[in-house]
Design a protein around this motif. Sequence first.
Motif, PDB file in Angstrom:
ATOM      1  N   LEU A 148      25.087 -37.279 -30.503  1.00 49.96           N
ATOM      2  CA  LEU A 148      24.474 -37.468 -29.183  1.00 49.96           C
ATOM      3  C   LEU A 148      22.984 -37.724 -29.325  1.00 49.96           C
ATOM      4  CD1 LEU A 148      24.400 -37.367 -26.073  1.00 49.96           C
ATOM      5  CD2 LEU A 148      24.178 -34.863 -26.265  1.00 49.96           C
TER       6      LEU A 148
ATOM      7  N   LEU B 183      26.097 -38.539 -21.194  1.00 47.29           N
ATOM      8  CA  LEU B 183      27.040 -37.439 -20.993  1.00 47.29           C
ATOM      9  C   LEU B 183      28.244 -37.840 -20.148  1.00 47.29           C
ATOM     10  CD1 LEU B 183      24.640 -34.392 -20.445  1.00 47.29           C
ATOM     11  CD2 LEU B 183      25.541 -35.354 -22.561  1.00 47.29           C
TER      12      LEU B 183
ATOM     13  N   SER C 289      31.732 -31.526 -24.802  1.00 47.87           N
ATOM     14  CA  SER C 289      31.340 -30.222 -25.346  1.00 47.87           C
ATOM     15  C   SER C 289      32.421 -29.788 -26.334  1.00 47.87           C
ATOM     16  CB  SER C 289      31.240 -29.202 -24.209  1.00 47.87           C
ATOM     17  OG  SER C 289      32.547 -28.877 -23.731  1.00 47.87           O
TER      18      SER C 289
ATOM     19  N   PHE D 199      32.164 -31.399 -19.980  1.00 49.22           N
ATOM     20  CA  PHE D 199      30.846 -32.015 -19.970  1.00 49.22           C
ATOM     21  C   PHE D 199      29.860 -31.122 -20.722  1.00 49.22           C
ATOM     22  CE2 PHE D 199      32.492 -33.904 -15.909  1.00 49.22           C
ATOM     23  CZ  PHE D 199      32.487 -35.216 -16.339  1.00 49.22           C
ATOM     24  N   ILE D 200      28.985 -31.719 -21.488  1.00 42.90           N
ATOM     25  CA  ILE D 200      27.927 -30.962 -22.145  1.00 42.90           C
ATOM     26  C   ILE D 200      26.950 -30.454 -21.096  1.00 42.90           C
ATOM     27  CG2 ILE D 200      25.874 -31.190 -23.616  1.00 42.90           C
ATOM     28  CD1 ILE D 200      27.474 -33.002 -25.442  1.00 42.90           C
TER      29      ILE D 200
ATOM     30  N   TRP E 143      23.568 -29.849 -20.152  1.00 42.49           N
ATOM     31  CA  TRP E 143      22.281 -30.340 -20.644  1.00 42.49           C
ATOM     32  C   TRP E 143      21.228 -29.242 -20.681  1.00 42.49           C
ATOM     33  CZ3 TRP E 143      20.969 -34.129 -23.551  1.00 42.49           C
ATOM     34  CH2 TRP E 143      19.631 -34.545 -23.652  1.00 42.49           C
TER      35      TRP E 143
END
Length: 213
Positions: A41, A56, A122, A127-128, A130
Motif C-alpha cells: 500500500l 483503500l 486489512s 477496509f483498512i 486509515w
Amino acid sequence: MKLEKPDGEEEEEINPFTREERDRIIAAFQANRYYKGYAPLVEFLFFTGCRPSEALALQWKNVKQQVITFRRVLIYDGKKLVIQDKLKTQALRKFSINPQLAEIIAAIKPENSDPESLVFPSPKGKFIDWSNFTTRAWAKILASLAQDTVLSNGEILPGIEYRNPYQMRHTFCSLCREGDIASIQLAKWVGNSAEMIDRVYAKPVNRISVPIL
C-alpha cells in the motif's frame, strides 16, 4: 479520521520526502515483522500519487494489465466508513501502469482474484482503518527512521523528519515535477487542476538555472 482533504487543505503543509527518504520508508515497512503487510500500500501510494481514500476503495476489477481506473473512494461519514461511487473532483480517473507499478501489483494479486475484492484489504479482509494505520504503523516506522544512522563506512545517514502519510501523494507530484512532467499530464494522473499543480508543485528554484537575459 480524514481520508479526503477538504478543498484548499490539500495545498497546505506540503513537505514531500526526497527520493532517498521514500525508498528508506518503503524498505523499513518491508523489513518490519508487524507492518510489512502495509508495504505494498505504501509503495502504491508513493508511485501513483493517488489519494488514500482512492487506494483503500480500489477493487481488482478496476486493475487491468495496462491501466488502473479509480472510480470510488472510502470516506468516513462521522459514524462509519462508507463507499462513495465517485472521486473527489471527477467521476473517474485512469492511471497508466508502468513496469515499476506492474511489479508491485503482480506481487500482491491473488492467482484467482475475486474482481469485487479489495486490492488493499486489512488482515481480516475488511477496509483498512486509515486512522489506525497512521497512528500505529506509519508513526512507528517513521519513528524508527528519525535518528541519524552511522554507516559502516563512517557515512552519516540523516534521520527522516516525521510527516503525515498524505505526503506520499505530495512526494509523487514533486518528483514528477522535478522530472519535467507537464502540469496538465500530472493533473490528469492525480485528479487536480494544472493550475493547482503549477502553483503548489513548482520545481525548486535552486534547481533552475537563471537564464541569460
